[in-house]
Design a protein around this motif. Sequence first.
Motif, PDB file in Angstrom:
ATOM      1  N   THR A  13       0.838  -1.206   0.000  1.00 24.66           N
ATOM      2  CA  THR A  13       0.000   0.000   0.000  1.00 24.66           C
ATOM      3  C   THR A  13       0.868   1.250   0.000  1.00 24.66           C
ATOM      4  O   THR A  13       0.610   2.204  -0.749  1.00 24.66           O
ATOM      5  CB  THR A  13      -0.945  -0.012   1.210  1.00 24.66           C
ATOM      6  OG1 THR A  13      -1.745  -1.193   1.154  1.00 24.66           O
ATOM      7  CG2 THR A  13      -1.837   1.208   1.228  1.00 24.66           C
ATOM      8  N   VAL A  14       1.903   1.250   0.835  1.00 21.73           N
ATOM      9  CA  VAL A  14       2.831   2.386   0.863  1.00 21.73           C
ATOM     10  C   VAL A  14       3.531   2.527  -0.487  1.00 21.73           C
ATOM     11  O   VAL A  14       3.641   3.628  -1.028  1.00 21.73           O
ATOM     12  CB  VAL A  14       3.863   2.239   2.003  1.00 21.73           C
ATOM     13  CG1 VAL A  14       4.930   3.316   1.923  1.00 21.73           C
ATOM     14  CG2 VAL A  14       3.173   2.272   3.361  1.00 21.73           C
ATOM     15  N   PHE A  15       3.984   1.405  -1.055  1.00 25.88           N
ATOM     16  CA  PHE A  15       4.684   1.463  -2.336  1.00 25.88           C
ATOM     17  C   PHE A  15       3.779   1.987  -3.450  1.00 25.88           C
ATOM     18  O   PHE A  15       4.223   2.729  -4.320  1.00 25.88           O
ATOM     19  CB  PHE A  15       5.243   0.088  -2.709  1.00 25.88           C
ATOM     20  CG  PHE A  15       6.284  -0.426  -1.746  1.00 25.88           C
ATOM     21  CD1 PHE A  15       7.116   0.432  -1.051  1.00 25.88           C
ATOM     22  CD2 PHE A  15       6.423  -1.781  -1.525  1.00 25.88           C
ATOM     23  CE1 PHE A  15       8.068  -0.037  -0.162  1.00 25.88           C
ATOM     24  CE2 PHE A  15       7.371  -2.263  -0.653  1.00 25.88           C
ATOM     25  CZ  PHE A  15       8.197  -1.394   0.031  1.00 25.88           C
ATOM     26  N   ILE A  16       2.511   1.612  -3.420  1.00 22.29           N
ATOM     27  CA  ILE A  16       1.570   2.118  -4.416  1.00 22.29           C
ATOM     28  C   ILE A  16       1.429   3.633  -4.283  1.00 22.29           C
ATOM     29  O   ILE A  16       1.469   4.365  -5.279  1.00 22.29           O
ATOM     30  CB  ILE A  16       0.203   1.412  -4.292  1.00 22.29           C
ATOM     31  CG1 ILE A  16       0.318  -0.034  -4.745  1.00 22.29           C
ATOM     32  CG2 ILE A  16      -0.868   2.148  -5.095  1.00 22.29           C
ATOM     33  CD1 ILE A  16      -0.891  -0.892  -4.398  1.00 22.29           C
ATOM     34  N   THR A  17       1.275   4.118  -3.055  1.00 25.53           N
ATOM     35  CA  THR A  17       1.101   5.566  -2.863  1.00 25.53           C
ATOM     36  C   THR A  17       2.354   6.345  -3.210  1.00 25.53           C
ATOM     37  O   THR A  17       2.268   7.519  -3.555  1.00 25.53           O
ATOM     38  CB  THR A  17       0.672   5.906  -1.419  1.00 25.53           C
ATOM     39  OG1 THR A  17       1.705   5.527  -0.512  1.00 25.53           O
ATOM     40  CG2 THR A  17      -0.627   5.226  -1.054  1.00 25.53           C
ATOM     41  N   GLN A  18       3.511   5.706  -3.128  1.00 26.57           N
ATOM     42  CA  GLN A  18       4.778   6.366  -3.453  1.00 26.57           C
ATOM     43  C   GLN A  18       5.216   6.108  -4.894  1.00 26.57           C
ATOM     44  O   GLN A  18       6.299   6.539  -5.296  1.00 26.57           O
ATOM     45  CB  GLN A  18       5.878   5.877  -2.494  1.00 26.57           C
ATOM     46  CG  GLN A  18       5.614   6.156  -1.032  1.00 26.57           C
ATOM     47  CD  GLN A  18       5.678   7.628  -0.711  1.00 26.57           C
ATOM     48  OE1 GLN A  18       6.510   8.353  -1.244  1.00 26.57           O
ATOM     49  NE2 GLN A  18       4.797   8.071   0.168  1.00 26.57           N
ATOM     50  N   SER A  19       4.427   5.370  -5.652  1.00 27.70           N
ATOM     51  CA  SER A  19       4.750   4.992  -7.041  1.00 27.70           C
ATOM     52  C   SER A  19       6.078   4.256  -7.145  1.00 27.70           C
ATOM     53  O   SER A  19       6.833   4.438  -8.096  1.00 27.70           O
ATOM     54  CB  SER A  19       4.746   6.217  -7.960  1.00 27.70           C
ATOM     55  OG  SER A  19       3.466   6.800  -7.989  1.00 27.70           O
ATOM     56  N   MET A  21       7.355   1.272  -8.210  1.00 36.15           N
ATOM     57  CA  MET A  21       6.826   0.181  -9.022  1.00 36.15           C
ATOM     58  C   MET A  21       7.531  -1.161  -8.814  1.00 36.15           C
ATOM     59  O   MET A  21       6.877  -2.199  -8.738  1.00 36.15           O
ATOM     60  CB  MET A  21       6.857   0.549 -10.506  1.00 36.15           C
ATOM     61  CG  MET A  21       5.922   1.684 -10.849  1.00 36.15           C
ATOM     62  SD  MET A  21       4.239   1.315 -10.305  1.00 36.15           S
ATOM     63  CE  MET A  21       3.602   2.943 -10.129  1.00 36.15           C
ATOM     64  N   LEU A  22       8.839  -1.192  -8.715  1.00 39.34           N
ATOM     65  CA  LEU A  22       9.535  -2.461  -8.513  1.00 39.34           C
ATOM     66  C   LEU A  22       9.180  -3.053  -7.144  1.00 39.34           C
ATOM     67  O   LEU A  22       8.881  -4.250  -7.038  1.00 39.34           O
ATOM     68  CB  LEU A  22      11.050  -2.293  -8.645  1.00 39.34           C
ATOM     69  CG  LEU A  22      11.857  -3.575  -8.456  1.00 39.34           C
ATOM     70  CD1 LEU A  22      11.435  -4.646  -9.466  1.00 39.34           C
ATOM     71  CD2 LEU A  22      13.350  -3.282  -8.568  1.00 39.34           C
ATOM     72  N   SER A  23       9.169  -2.228  -6.130  1.00 35.25           N
ATOM     73  CA  SER A  23       8.778  -2.692  -4.800  1.00 35.25           C
ATOM     74  C   SER A  23       7.328  -3.156  -4.805  1.00 35.25           C
ATOM     75  O   SER A  23       6.978  -4.163  -4.171  1.00 35.25           O
ATOM     76  CB  SER A  23       8.960  -1.574  -3.771  1.00 35.25           C
ATOM     77  OG  SER A  23      10.321  -1.208  -3.690  1.00 35.25           O
ATOM     78  N   ASN A  24       6.474  -2.446  -5.516  1.00 31.89           N
ATOM     79  CA  ASN A  24       5.067  -2.823  -5.659  1.00 31.89           C
ATOM     80  C   ASN A  24       4.971  -4.211  -6.291  1.00 31.89           C
ATOM     81  O   ASN A  24       4.247  -5.084  -5.801  1.00 31.89           O
ATOM     82  CB  ASN A  24       4.356  -1.774  -6.516  1.00 31.89           C
ATOM     83  CG  ASN A  24       2.891  -2.059  -6.736  1.00 31.89           C
ATOM     84  OD1 ASN A  24       2.374  -3.096  -6.375  1.00 31.89           O
ATOM     85  ND2 ASN A  24       2.222  -1.118  -7.370  1.00 31.89           N
ATOM     86  N   LEU A  25       5.694  -4.426  -7.371  1.00 28.41           N
ATOM     87  CA  LEU A  25       5.680  -5.702  -8.071  1.00 28.41           C
ATOM     88  C   LEU A  25       6.117  -6.847  -7.160  1.00 28.41           C
ATOM     89  O   LEU A  25       5.458  -7.888  -7.081  1.00 28.41           O
ATOM     90  CB  LEU A  25       6.593  -5.632  -9.304  1.00 28.41           C
ATOM     91  CG  LEU A  25       6.734  -6.911 -10.112  1.00 28.41           C
ATOM     92  CD1 LEU A  25       5.456  -7.177 -10.889  1.00 28.41           C
ATOM     93  CD2 LEU A  25       7.920  -6.798 -11.050  1.00 28.41           C
ATOM     94  N   LEU A  26       7.213  -6.650  -6.458  1.00 33.81           N
ATOM     95  CA  LEU A  26       7.756  -7.702  -5.601  1.00 33.81           C
ATOM     96  C   LEU A  26       6.842  -8.024  -4.422  1.00 33.81           C
ATOM     97  O   LEU A  26       6.626  -9.199  -4.100  1.00 33.81           O
ATOM     98  CB  LEU A  26       9.148  -7.305  -5.102  1.00 33.81           C
ATOM     99  CG  LEU A  26      10.214  -7.162  -6.190  1.00 33.81           C
ATOM    100  CD1 LEU A  26      11.504  -6.613  -5.600  1.00 33.81           C
ATOM    101  CD2 LEU A  26      10.448  -8.481  -6.899  1.00 33.81           C
TER     102      LEU A  26
END
Length: 76
Positions: A13-19, A21-26
């Motif tokens: 959720t934090v990674f999505i709000t911060q854009s 993307m690689l962290s979001n994917l993982l």
Amino acid sequence: MGFLQVVFIAMNTVFITQSAMLSNLLTAFAISWIWSSNVKRIAIGDGVDRIFYAGGAALGSVVGSLVGHLVTGGAP
């Protein structure tokens, strides 16, 4: 396992709000991987198992939010 799954959900959720993307994917991959191993285990558990799972998930939400903010350099 509830703790671990929700740690990744909160981080994601934090990674999505911060854009981030690689962290979001993982983290999204990790969420699905953990969830797929949890489904059967919790479904056959008793009430005590579910209480511990939910408690771990609640704690995981807080820890995951903190870790996500640390990784992205944001303030919690």
